[in-house]
Enzyme design. Structure first.
Site, PDB file in Angstrom:
ATOM      1  N   HIS A  21      20.561 -23.548 -30.184  1.00 10.55           N
ATOM      2  CA  HIS A  21      21.144 -22.223 -30.428  1.00 10.55           C
ATOM      3  C   HIS A  21      21.654 -22.114 -31.871  1.00 10.55           C
ATOM      4  CE1 HIS A  21      21.418 -20.566 -26.153  1.00 10.55           C
ATOM      5  NE2 HIS A  21      20.786 -21.711 -26.064  1.00 10.55           N
ATOM      6  N   ASP A 116      26.091 -15.389 -30.425  1.00 12.50           N
ATOM      7  CA  ASP A 116      25.155 -15.821 -29.397  1.00 12.50           C
ATOM      8  C   ASP A 116      25.486 -15.084 -28.098  1.00 12.50           C
ATOM      9  OD1 ASP A 116      24.153 -17.497 -27.134  1.00 12.50           O
ATOM     10  OD2 ASP A 116      23.459 -18.762 -28.771  1.00 12.50           O
TER      11      ASP A 116
HETATM   12  C1  UDX Z   1      17.839 -25.403 -25.401  1.00 13.04           C
HETATM   13  C2  UDX Z   1      17.130 -25.205 -24.058  1.00 13.04           C
HETATM   14  O1  UDX Z   1      16.840 -26.418 -23.418  1.00 13.04           O
HETATM   15  C3  UDX Z   1      15.913 -24.351 -24.218  1.00 13.04           C
HETATM   16  O2  UDX Z   1      15.250 -24.217 -22.966  1.00 13.04           O
HETATM   17  C4  UDX Z   1      16.343 -23.002 -24.724  1.00 13.04           C
HETATM   18  O3  UDX Z   1      15.222 -22.190 -24.852  1.00 13.04           O
HETATM   19  C5  UDX Z   1      17.072 -23.187 -26.051  1.00 13.04           C
HETATM   20  O4  UDX Z   1      18.152 -24.105 -25.898  1.00 13.04           O
HETATM   21  P1  UDX Z   1      16.350 -27.437 -26.518  1.00 13.04           P
HETATM   22  O5  UDX Z   1      16.096 -28.031 -25.195  1.00 13.04           O
HETATM   23  O6  UDX Z   1      16.968 -28.293 -27.525  1.00 13.04           O
HETATM   24  O7  UDX Z   1      17.137 -26.046 -26.425  1.00 13.04           O
HETATM   25  O8  UDX Z   1      14.875 -26.972 -27.023  1.00 13.04           O
HETATM   26  P2  UDX Z   1      14.364 -26.016 -28.168  1.00 13.04           P
HETATM   27  O9  UDX Z   1      14.673 -24.600 -27.864  1.00 13.04           O
HETATM   28  O10 UDX Z   1      12.944 -26.308 -28.334  1.00 13.04           O
HETATM   29  O11 UDX Z   1      15.186 -26.409 -29.471  1.00 13.04           O
HETATM   30  C6  UDX Z   1      15.098 -27.673 -30.073  1.00 13.04           C
HETATM   31  C7  UDX Z   1      15.234 -27.512 -31.563  1.00 13.04           C
HETATM   32  O12 UDX Z   1      15.450 -28.801 -32.126  1.00 13.04           O
HETATM   33  C8  UDX Z   1      13.970 -26.935 -32.215  1.00 13.04           C
HETATM   34  O13 UDX Z   1      14.321 -26.025 -33.218  1.00 13.04           O
HETATM   35  C9  UDX Z   1      13.290 -28.159 -32.809  1.00 13.04           C
HETATM   36  O14 UDX Z   1      12.553 -27.894 -33.984  1.00 13.04           O
HETATM   37  C10 UDX Z   1      14.475 -29.044 -33.132  1.00 13.04           C
HETATM   38  N1  UDX Z   1      14.064 -30.460 -33.120  1.00 13.04           N
HETATM   39  C11 UDX Z   1      13.834 -31.108 -31.949  1.00 13.04           C
HETATM   40  C12 UDX Z   1      13.902 -31.093 -34.327  1.00 13.04           C
HETATM   41  O15 UDX Z   1      14.081 -30.498 -35.409  1.00 13.04           O
HETATM   42  N2  UDX Z   1      13.530 -32.396 -34.320  1.00 13.04           N
HETATM   43  C13 UDX Z   1      13.312 -33.094 -33.187  1.00 13.04           C
HETATM   44  O16 UDX Z   1      12.986 -34.278 -33.288  1.00 13.04           O
HETATM   45  C14 UDX Z   1      13.471 -32.423 -31.949  1.00 13.04           C
END
Ligand code: UDX
Length: 464
Positions: A21, A116
């Protein structure tokens, strides 16, 4: 003509304090700065590391102010989501109010708080201090619309196997395609309240923004009849990755050496040969889930880059690599605790993205034209996965069982389908098309760009 910065409207942006977020709001802050506004990210002290891991160019253009969530020295060992929320709301609204009061006094005076959509109380704080309150939805339009229908009790989920849901603008959804917390509400009451609660005061917000774009969810936006109507401004990703090309690396991390290594490692691999695997910034996978992924990567034989995140304190035992895996695959792949994901997806060596379908990862994969293997876990991810597979047709979907474990052999089958043969070629063509449409939306005069300009004009007039 050089902009008169002293006259720029000042905007505060308040993310829900987790990586998935923080990233979109920080990136959106950078977009607003690009349009001539001043932007300040407001976050709890405890989020420092997550902010550091986010986009570096956005951090340069945007100020940061810290407030308290009541846990400045870290979370307690008996942490519970409910207790955290109560403190965040109580202490957060107080310290946010203090911050706005100070800025009103010392300047630059803010005109608006973009918050948010989970943090509904922030709207009251904004209005109490005489500034605009703008809610920012970080999930897709489709998912937002499902939550909103549940909130208004228009959609009531019957947990009968075989049930199908026909909702305005959405493909026919099975129980497995719905956001998980509305299906498995038992024991998840707190999260359900949080997700549906986003819509309780949305009609009072001065603006509703959404991190999506018109052509991506046109059917949803045309057919849904929500009492709130969002301006789609996304994807909020750095423009260098969308309208420029491969501006490596504005992403950063807490271990530069390792991150650079991961990109140099990709430099050595042939075009389209690498399977990139990441399950986002929160998930901690079970032993069974990790074994299935490890086995699929080994047997598919393609080079791989796998992000295995160090679990949080309350996730001990999660994300453990099977014994002997690193030794057995050191010539085939690389395992890292974190990587600059956008740089990785933009890299020509990457041929496939095995993703849990978090909304940010979904937008990032689409924007870089990388075909996906969708392996959703929970929350909004099953619905995002349905769109990846069925609507945008940029990926295949790995079947999971009731315990979120990918069925035996599924992942290898999916990786082969994307990396090899005619189906893979078709997915690559579709992914390439979506990359173009993403660029169109955010480029000068695109739908998202125009919506941002409209917002900026409103905020600038409010300022005057
Ligand atoms: C959470 C929820 O799980 C997701 O379902 C919702 O849509 C948003 O909030 P998350 O699970 O962390 O997020 O997944 P995601 O939305 O894909 O966000 C992860 C972020 O971390 C992405 O921007 C990704 O680029 C970043 N990331 C992840 C990195 O920069 N490096 C990594 O190694 C892993």
């Amino acid at each position: 003509m050089e902009e008169d910065k002293s006259k720029s409207a000042h905007v505060l942006l308040l993310p829900y304090p987790i990586q998935g977020h923080i990233n979109p709001l920080l990136q959106f802050a950078d977009r607003l700065v690009g349009k001539g506004l001043k932007a300040t990210l407001v976050a709890p002290v405890r989020s420092r590391d997550d902010i550091r891991r986010a986009d570096r160019s956005a951090l340069t253009s945007t100020n940061t102010e810290y407030i308290s969530d009541g846990h400045d020295d870290g979370l307690p060992s008996d942490y519970s989501s409910e207790a955290y929320w109560a403190t965040l709301r109580r202490v957060g609204s107080q310290t946010l109010g203090d911050l706005i009061a100070r800025l009103n006094e010392e300047g630059p005076r803010p005109v608006c708080l973009i918050y948010d959509s989970f943090l509904t109380w922030a709207l009251d704080v904004a209005h109490a201090y005489g500034i605009l309150g703008v809610t920012f939805l970080t999930q897709s339009y489709a998912v937002s619309s499902i939550y909103s229908l549940c909130h208004r009790s228009i959609l009531v989920v019957q947990r009968e196997p075989g049930a199908r849901y026909s909702l305005p603008g959405l493909p026919l959804l099975s129980l497995q395609d719905l956001p998980s917390f509305i299906v498995q509400s038992e024991g998840n009451g707190f999260f359900l309240d949080l997700l549906l609660g986003q819509f309780k005061n949305i009609e009072k917000a001065d603006y509703v923004l959404m991190n999506s774009f018109d052509s991506l969810e046109s059917k949803v936006s045309e057919e849904t009849a929500e009492p709130w109507s969002p301006k789609m401004i996304g994807p909020a990703l750095p423009l260098a990755y969308l309208v420029g090309r491969n501006a490596r690396s504005t992403s950063t991390g807490d271990d530069q050496g390792r991150l650079v290594n991961c990109l140099s490692w990709l430099d050595e691999r042939p075009v389209g040969s690498v399977v990139y695997v990441s399950f986002g910034s929160i998930a901690a996978l079970s032993v069974e889930q990790m074994e299935e992924i490890a086995s699929a990567l080994r047997s598919s034989k393609w080079p791989f880059l796998w992000v295995v995140r160090i679990p949080f304190a309350h996730q001990q035992g999660g994300n453990q690599l099977p014994e002997g895996f690193l030794e057995a695959t050191f010539q085939q792949g690389l395992v890292v605790p974190w990587c600059p994901q956008l740089d990785v997806l933009a890299h020509r060596a990457v041929g496939c993205f095995v993703t849990h379908c978090g909304w940010n990862s979904t937008l990032e994969g689409l924007s870089q034209g990388v075909p996906m293997v969708a392996a959703p876990l929970r929350s909004d991810q099953p619905t995002n996965s349905k769109f990846i597979f069925d609507v945008w047709k940029v990926g295949v979907c790995a079947e999971v069982d009731g315990n979120e474990v990918i069925r035996k052999g599924e992942l290898e089958r999916c990786i082969r389908e994307v990396m090899e043969g005619e189906r893979g070629a078709e997915l690559r063509r579709n992914a390439h098309r979506w990359r173009g449409l993403t660029t169109e939306a955010v480029a000068e005069g695109g739908t998202s760009d125009n919506n941002i300009k409209e917002l900026v004009a409103t905020l600038s007039n409010f300022h005057l």
